[in-house]
Scaffold this motif. Structure first.
Motif, mmCIF file in Angstrom:
data_model
loop_
_atom_site.group_PDB
_atom_site.id
_atom_site.type_symbol
_atom_site.label_atom_id
_atom_site.label_comp_id
_atom_site.label_asym_id
_atom_site.label_seq_id
_atom_site.Cartn_x
_atom_site.Cartn_y
_atom_site.Cartn_z
ATOM 1 N N ASP A 295 -6.436 17.293 6.682
ATOM 2 C CA ASP A 295 -7.497 16.513 6.024
ATOM 3 C C ASP A 295 -7.037 15.163 5.521
ATOM 4 O OD1 ASP A 295 -9.206 18.751 6.196
ATOM 5 O OD2 ASP A 295 -8.102 19.637 4.508
ATOM 6 N N ASN A 296 -5.829 14.753 5.861
ATOM 7 C CA ASN A 296 -5.363 13.477 5.294
ATOM 8 C C ASN A 296 -4.545 12.685 6.297
ATOM 9 O OD1 ASN A 296 -3.076 15.519 4.773
ATOM 10 N ND2 ASN A 296 -2.109 13.550 4.389
ATOM 11 N N PRO A 297 -4.653 11.346 6.225
ATOM 12 C CA PRO A 297 -3.763 10.541 7.063
ATOM 13 C C PRO A 297 -2.355 10.560 6.466
ATOM 14 C CG PRO A 297 -5.120 9.128 5.668
ATOM 15 C CD PRO A 297 -5.539 10.538 5.383
ATOM 16 N N ALA A 298 -1.371 10.188 7.250
ATOM 17 C CA ALA A 298 -0.014 10.036 6.706
ATOM 18 C C ALA A 298 -0.049 8.913 5.670
ATOM 19 C CB ALA A 298 0.942 9.677 7.826
ATOM 20 N N TYR A 299 0.863 8.946 4.704
ATOM 21 C CA TYR A 299 0.873 7.898 3.677
ATOM 22 C C TYR A 299 0.884 6.505 4.318
ATOM 23 C CZ TYR A 299 2.225 4.845 -0.102
ATOM 24 O OH TYR A 299 2.249 3.806 -1.002
ATOM 25 N N LEU A 300 1.698 6.344 5.351
ATOM 26 C CA LEU A 300 1.837 5.008 5.952
ATOM 27 C C LEU A 300 0.576 4.566 6.686
ATOM 28 C CD1 LEU A 300 5.555 5.080 7.185
ATOM 29 C CD2 LEU A 300 4.605 4.076 5.084
ATOM 30 N N GLU A 301 -0.365 5.495 6.871
ATOM 31 C CA GLU A 301 -1.639 5.121 7.512
ATOM 32 C C GLU A 301 -2.785 5.059 6.506
ATOM 33 O OE1 GLU A 301 -1.742 8.176 10.426
ATOM 34 O OE2 GLU A 301 -0.045 7.259 11.472
ATOM 35 N N GLU A 302 -2.488 5.228 5.227
ATOM 36 C CA GLU A 302 -3.543 5.177 4.205
ATOM 37 C C GLU A 302 -4.047 3.733 4.074
ATOM 38 O OE1 GLU A 302 -5.038 7.507 2.540
ATOM 39 O OE2 GLU A 302 -3.653 9.153 2.059
ATOM 40 N N ASP A 303 -5.313 3.621 3.646
ATOM 41 C CA ASP A 303 -5.941 2.329 3.429
ATOM 42 C C ASP A 303 -5.129 1.507 2.413
ATOM 43 O OD1 ASP A 303 -7.913 0.495 3.766
ATOM 44 O OD2 ASP A 303 -9.177 1.300 2.141
ATOM 45 N N GLN A 304 -4.898 0.262 2.695
ATOM 46 C CA GLN A 304 -4.196 -0.692 1.817
ATOM 47 C C GLN A 304 -2.716 -0.387 1.604
ATOM 48 O OE1 GLN A 304 -6.342 -1.484 -1.898
ATOM 49 N NE2 GLN A 304 -8.150 -0.666 -0.897
ATOM 50 N N VAL A 305 -2.152 0.503 2.428
ATOM 51 C CA VAL A 305 -0.710 0.777 2.314
ATOM 52 C C VAL A 305 -0.001 0.058 3.460
ATOM 53 C CG1 VAL A 305 1.051 2.585 2.525
ATOM 54 C CG2 VAL A 305 -0.983 2.974 1.113
ATOM 55 N N ASP A 306 1.094 -0.628 3.119
ATOM 56 C CA ASP A 306 1.897 -1.330 4.122
ATOM 57 C C ASP A 306 2.462 -0.289 5.108
ATOM 58 O OD1 ASP A 306 3.886 -2.569 5.542
ATOM 59 O OD2 ASP A 306 4.999 -3.290 3.787
ATOM 60 N N PRO A 307 2.186 -0.425 6.410
ATOM 61 C CA PRO A 307 2.661 0.588 7.363
ATOM 62 C C PRO A 307 4.191 0.711 7.415
ATOM 63 C CG PRO A 307 1.418 -1.176 8.477
ATOM 64 C CD PRO A 307 1.344 -1.468 7.013
ATOM 65 N N ASN A 308 4.903 -0.298 6.870
ATOM 66 C CA ASN A 308 6.372 -0.195 6.820
ATOM 67 C C ASN A 308 6.866 0.141 5.418
ATOM 68 O OD1 ASN A 308 6.794 -0.962 9.536
ATOM 69 N ND2 ASN A 308 6.225 -3.065 8.943
ATOM 70 N N SER A 309 5.962 0.554 4.562
ATOM 71 C CA SER A 309 6.306 0.764 3.159
ATOM 72 C C SER A 309 7.433 1.786 2.963
ATOM 73 C CB SER A 309 5.054 1.264 2.435
ATOM 74 O OG SER A 309 5.380 1.633 1.124
ATOM 75 N N ASN A 310 8.285 1.512 1.977
ATOM 76 C CA ASN A 310 9.304 2.497 1.573
ATOM 77 C C ASN A 310 8.913 3.183 0.271
ATOM 78 O OD1 ASN A 310 11.284 2.237 3.635
ATOM 79 N ND2 ASN A 310 11.750 0.202 2.818
#
Ligand code: NAD
Length: 482
Positions: A295-310
């Motif tokens: 039911d959820n996208p991966a954190y790196l695919e969440e809205d407004q999250v940098d896809p390269n985020s650490n």
């Protein structure tokens, strides 16, 4: 104390916190008579609301928090609310606010008492505090400033904010609120530790093997991805809630139960906090990000999250103190989003001792803070049939009637602000130490980022990355709650 005279100004009166927490908590205090005839609340925010519209919102907030609310009482309560459209960066608005506060003070005989509640994005805290001062919003009675979390982003920004606030308010009038300190079972830690000889005599490094604090959240970042990506689990949960719990578990017994003695005990402990080195961070700390689930996208695919985020949505680590009754005992913590369940619990693992039964399981004292409120002592006992031992549980929990009476953390803490008791608020001396610890981990992680080392990933519905099972100092230790 009853019918406390006060004008309360809530900056962020149209926000989520005010609606879900502050208005229902104030209403409960009104029903109990702590505020009655001589109070007024000014809600401020940017939207062009009217007094009437705010009052409607207040009643709605009460009805959402309690379906059995008294409609007449809620209407009477809401009639004490006033709205002031206000941009916190515009000086003219403070002049209008001052005028309204003075008029209401007179109308309600509030005796010059003011509470300023900053329920807004933290980047505005400094601006509001300095304008309260330079536009002379303070009254002639008591003046108390309530600061929501987070207080700063690191030690340097917290120091800067603190300097601005102290230009306007003395430390004893600054209420840095952490609603975990208003939770029933968190408030029960000190009496539980101190008044029971069995527990008190065991509260030392000879008896305790380690302590484990788990704060799990079952949801992801939702619509708050933009904010969360600049924060992460360490700043969002460890720097405040988890450290508050750890401090209560490890502090020396206060001489008396006064605010001053309790803050002194906390300070004595925190001055001996061991700040981790990069090597410690690599060995005893873990960061993780949740993967995609059903039911959820991966954190790196969440809205407004940098896809390269650490940025970490999970973290586990170890805290140690050089002083206090459990000096040297490792206190492990873990917290994260998209975990198996929403839970806050403390497991105190006792050392196993040689005995004539051979190898036996360690005793564990568990305090469940949320969702249930329980204390459980897991012990060894004799099997009823056959030979050998089995695990047995000694349990304390409240009746439903008692559970229904337990006030929400915000209600309890707003009560304390109204009566001027700052025991269960974070003193600057404590906060400073928390940030030193957090900054050391953030610095180590940022080095690891440069070395190309990314956070681990974990499955939603789990208890975090597998690597969190390897942070223990003693290789035979393990997470009790799995
Ligand atoms: P929110 O975004 O829902 O509300 C923010 C409020 O600030 C709104 O009323 C908005 O109109 C107002 N605002 C924004 N910019 C403004 C400006 N320039 N001038 C005047 N008003 C302005 O935020 P929230 O969730 O209510 O959180 C508020 C604070 O409480 C934050 O510090 C947050 O970390 C803390 N907090 C919130 C919760 C919660 O459950 N919501 C829990 C713990 C702590």
């Amino acid at each position: 104390m009853n019918n406390i005279p006060v004008v309360m100004i809530i900056f962020g009166g149209s926000g989520d916190l005010a609606h879900r927490k502050l208005y229902p908590a104030l209403f409960n205090l009104y029903e109990k008579g702590l505020i009655k005839d001589n109070f007024a609340v000014i809600g401020t925010a940017r939207r062009p609301w009217s007094h009437e519209y705010l009052r409607g919102q207040v009643v709605q907030a009460i009805s959402e928090s309690n379906e059995h609310y008294d409609e007449q009482a809620a209407a009477n309560f809401a009639s004490h609310f006033y709205y002031q459209s206000h941009d916190v960066t515009d000086i003219d608005h403070y002049i209008a606010l001052k005028k309204l506060a003075e008029d209401l003070d007179e109308k309600y005989h509030a005796q010059g008492n003011r509470i300023f509640y900053m329920a807004m994005a933290p980047r505005f805290f400094g601006t509001i505090a300095s304008h309260i001062n330079d536009q002379h919003l303070v009254g002639s009675g008591f003046n108390r400033l309530v600061v929501e979390k987070p207080f700063g982003h690191d030690l340097a920004s917290a120091e800067e904010l603190n300097k601005i606030i102290q230009g306007s308010f003395d430390e004893e009038n600054v209420y840095r609120i952490d609603h975990y300190l208003g939770k029933e079972m968190v408030l029960d830690i000190t009496p539980f530790r101190v008044t029971n000889p069995l527990v008190r005599n065991s509260w030392n490094a000879e008896v305790i093997q380690n302590i484990q604090v788990t704060v799990g959240e079952s949801l992801g970042v939702g619509t708050r991805g933009g904010y969360y990506d600049t924060s992460g689990a360490l700043r969002d949960m460890v720097q405040n809630h988890i450290f508050q719990i750890i401090t209560l578990l490890a502090m020396p017994e206060p001489k008396k139960l006064t605010s001053q003695d309790i803050h002194q005990a906390k300070k004595d402990l925190l001055d001996s906090l061991e700040i981790p080195t990069k090597k410690d961070v690599e060995e005893h700390f873990v960061r993780g990000q949740y993967e995609a689930g059903k039911d959820n996208p991966a954190y790196l695919e969440e809205d407004q999250v940098d896809p390269n985020s650490n940025t970490e949505t999970y973290t586990a680590g170890m805290v140690k103190f050089k002083r206090g009754p459990i000096a040297g005992v490792p206190i492990y913590y873990r917290t994260g989003k998209e975990l198996k369940e929403k839970v806050t619990r403390i497991d105190i693992v006792l050392k196993q001792v040689e005995n004539s039964y051979g190898t036996t399981e360690p005793n564990v004292l568990t305090i469940i803070v949320d969702p249930s409120k329980e204390i459980i002592f897991t012990i060894n006992g004799k099997k009823v049939s056959g030979s050998g031992l089995r695990e047995e549980l000694l349990k304390f929990n409240y009746s439903q009637a008692e559970l229904d009476k337990i006030p929400d953390g915000y209600e309890r803490l707003i009560h304390d602000i109204l009566v001027g008791d700052n025991t269960n608020f974070t003193h600057w001396a404590e906060l400073k130490q928390y940030w030193k610890f957090i900054d050391a981990i953030e610095a180590a992680w940022s080095e690891l980022n440069k070395e190309g080392k990314k956070p681990a990933t974990y499955k939603p519905g789990s208890f975090g990355p597998a690597s969190a099972n390897n942070i223990f100092e003693n290789p035979t230790d393990k997470w009790i709650y799995r």
